[in-house]
Scaffold this motif. Structure first.
Motif, short mmCIF file in Angstrom:
data_model
loop_
_atom_site.label_atom_id
_atom_site.label_comp_id
_atom_site.label_asym_id
_atom_site.label_seq_id
_atom_site.Cartn_x
_atom_site.Cartn_y
_atom_site.Cartn_z
N ARG A 73 -3.60 7.77 5.24
CA ARG A 73 -2.41 8.46 5.74
C ARG A 73 -2.76 9.43 6.86
NH1 ARG A 73 0.09 13.02 5.73
NH2 ARG A 73 -1.59 14.06 4.59
N TRP A 126 0.82 -1.21 0.00
CA TRP A 126 0.00 0.00 0.00
C TRP A 126 0.85 1.26 0.00
CZ3 TRP A 126 -4.82 -0.39 -1.38
CH2 TRP A 126 -5.56 -1.53 -1.06
N HIS A 127 2.01 1.22 0.67
CA HIS A 127 2.88 2.40 0.69
C HIS A 127 3.38 2.72 -0.71
CE1 HIS A 127 3.02 2.74 5.06
NE2 HIS A 127 3.18 1.42 5.12
N ASN A 128 3.74 1.67 -1.45
CA ASN A 128 4.18 1.89 -2.82
C ASN A 128 3.06 2.42 -3.70
OD1 ASN A 128 6.71 0.94 -2.13
ND2 ASN A 128 6.36 -1.13 -2.91
N LEU A 129 1.85 1.93 -3.46
CA LEU A 129 0.71 2.40 -4.24
C LEU A 129 0.42 3.86 -3.96
CD1 LEU A 129 -1.61 1.74 -6.21
CD2 LEU A 129 -2.98 1.02 -4.24
N SER A 130 0.64 4.27 -2.73
CA SER A 130 0.28 5.64 -2.33
C SER A 130 1.15 6.70 -2.99
CB SER A 130 0.39 5.78 -0.80
OG SER A 130 1.74 5.72 -0.38
N VAL A 131 2.31 6.30 -3.54
CA VAL A 131 3.17 7.31 -4.17
C VAL A 131 2.89 7.44 -5.66
CG1 VAL A 131 5.00 6.91 -2.48
CG2 VAL A 131 5.04 5.66 -4.65
N LEU A 146 -6.34 6.47 -0.12
CA LEU A 146 -5.02 6.30 0.48
C LEU A 146 -4.63 7.52 1.31
CD1 LEU A 146 -3.26 4.65 -2.56
CD2 LEU A 146 -3.74 3.55 -0.37
N GLU A 147 -5.06 8.71 0.88
CA GLU A 147 -4.78 9.92 1.65
C GLU A 147 -5.55 9.91 2.98
OE1 GLU A 147 -3.39 13.69 2.83
OE2 GLU A 147 -2.62 12.14 1.49
N VAL A 174 -6.48 7.50 -4.92
CA VAL A 174 -5.57 8.43 -4.24
C VAL A 174 -6.23 9.02 -3.00
CG1 VAL A 174 -4.32 10.60 -4.46
CG2 VAL A 174 -4.28 8.94 -6.34
#
Length: 225
Positions: free
Chosen positions: A91, A58-63, A87-88, A84
């Motif tokens: 975060r 998920w961290h990779n997807l969030s960028v 995922l925000e 996006v």
């Protein structure tokens, strides 16, 4: 294949409702966010492809940027923005501290919580505060509203709501628009019934408050429970 044509157990939304959020895979969660796939892939299959492209992380997807996501067939700007945005939210949630639940230790604290809802009403309402084992508030609800001098609560609804909150304790309250804080026979009767029902379900009735505009009566303080 569309989600509608999948076996019911494989439909993310239906699976969510039947088995709960923890039963869903990462791909199924992402599929719910996207809502649909493309002509060749169901939403789950498309989600699986997107996650595979970032190592199922998920961290990779969030960028990824909007432009990165729209490279996948079936992902337009609207779907990309939904991904996006979700995922925000995650975060921001991770960055926030969990708010501490208010703990009730005496009737005065209960009165301060409920007075804004009940003290100035011209008709009676019946409310409940649901508590965890540390007497911290996990929910509150208006259960009934009535006339000038009566508001009857359905005990089944009271404890159904308590069970939905996984409460181990509760405080009930109602107002007397007349300003007279003396409990009626009906008040005493319903309090006894709630206390007895709570014993069966292991949900303790901690207090019953009668509120007027600037004062209150606590059944616990008056040894009426």
């Amino acid at each position: 294949m569309s989600i509608k044509l999948l076996a019911e157990d494989d439909r993310p939304r239906e699976k969510f409702l039947l088995k709960g959020k923890n039963s869903l895979s990462d791909a199924e969660l992402l599929a719910i966010i996207m809502g649909s796939g493309n002509r060749e892939d169901s939403a789950v299959e498309l989600a699986r492809k997107i996650l595979n492209s970032v190592g199922n992380n998920w961290h990779n997807l969030s960028v990824l940027q909007i432009s990165d996501l729209t490279k996948f067939k079936g992902v337009g700007e609207a779907k990309a923005i939904s991904i996006v945005a979700a995922l925000e939210i995650g975060r921001r949630r991770a960055a926030q501290e969990v708010p501490e639940k208010i703990q009730i230790t005496n009737s005065q604290e209960t009165y301060k919580i409920l007075a804004p809802f009940l003290a100035d009403l011209q008709t009676e309402e019946f409310w409940a505060i649901f508590l965890n084992q540390n007497n911290r508030i996990i929910g509150k609800s208006r259960l009934s509203s009535g006339g000038i001098n009566q508001s009857v609560v359905d005990i089944r609804i009271l404890f159904k709501t308590a069970l939905e909150h996984f409460a181990t304790g509760l405080v009930v309250a109602h107002n007397h628009p007349s300003g007279n804080l003396k409990p009626s026979q009906e008040d005493l009767k319903i309090t006894k019934q709630i206390a007895e029902a709570g014993k069966i379900l292991n949900i303790q009735l901690l207090d019953h408050l009668i509120l007027a505009q600037n004062s209150y009566l606590s059944f616990a303080d008056e040894n009426l429970l």
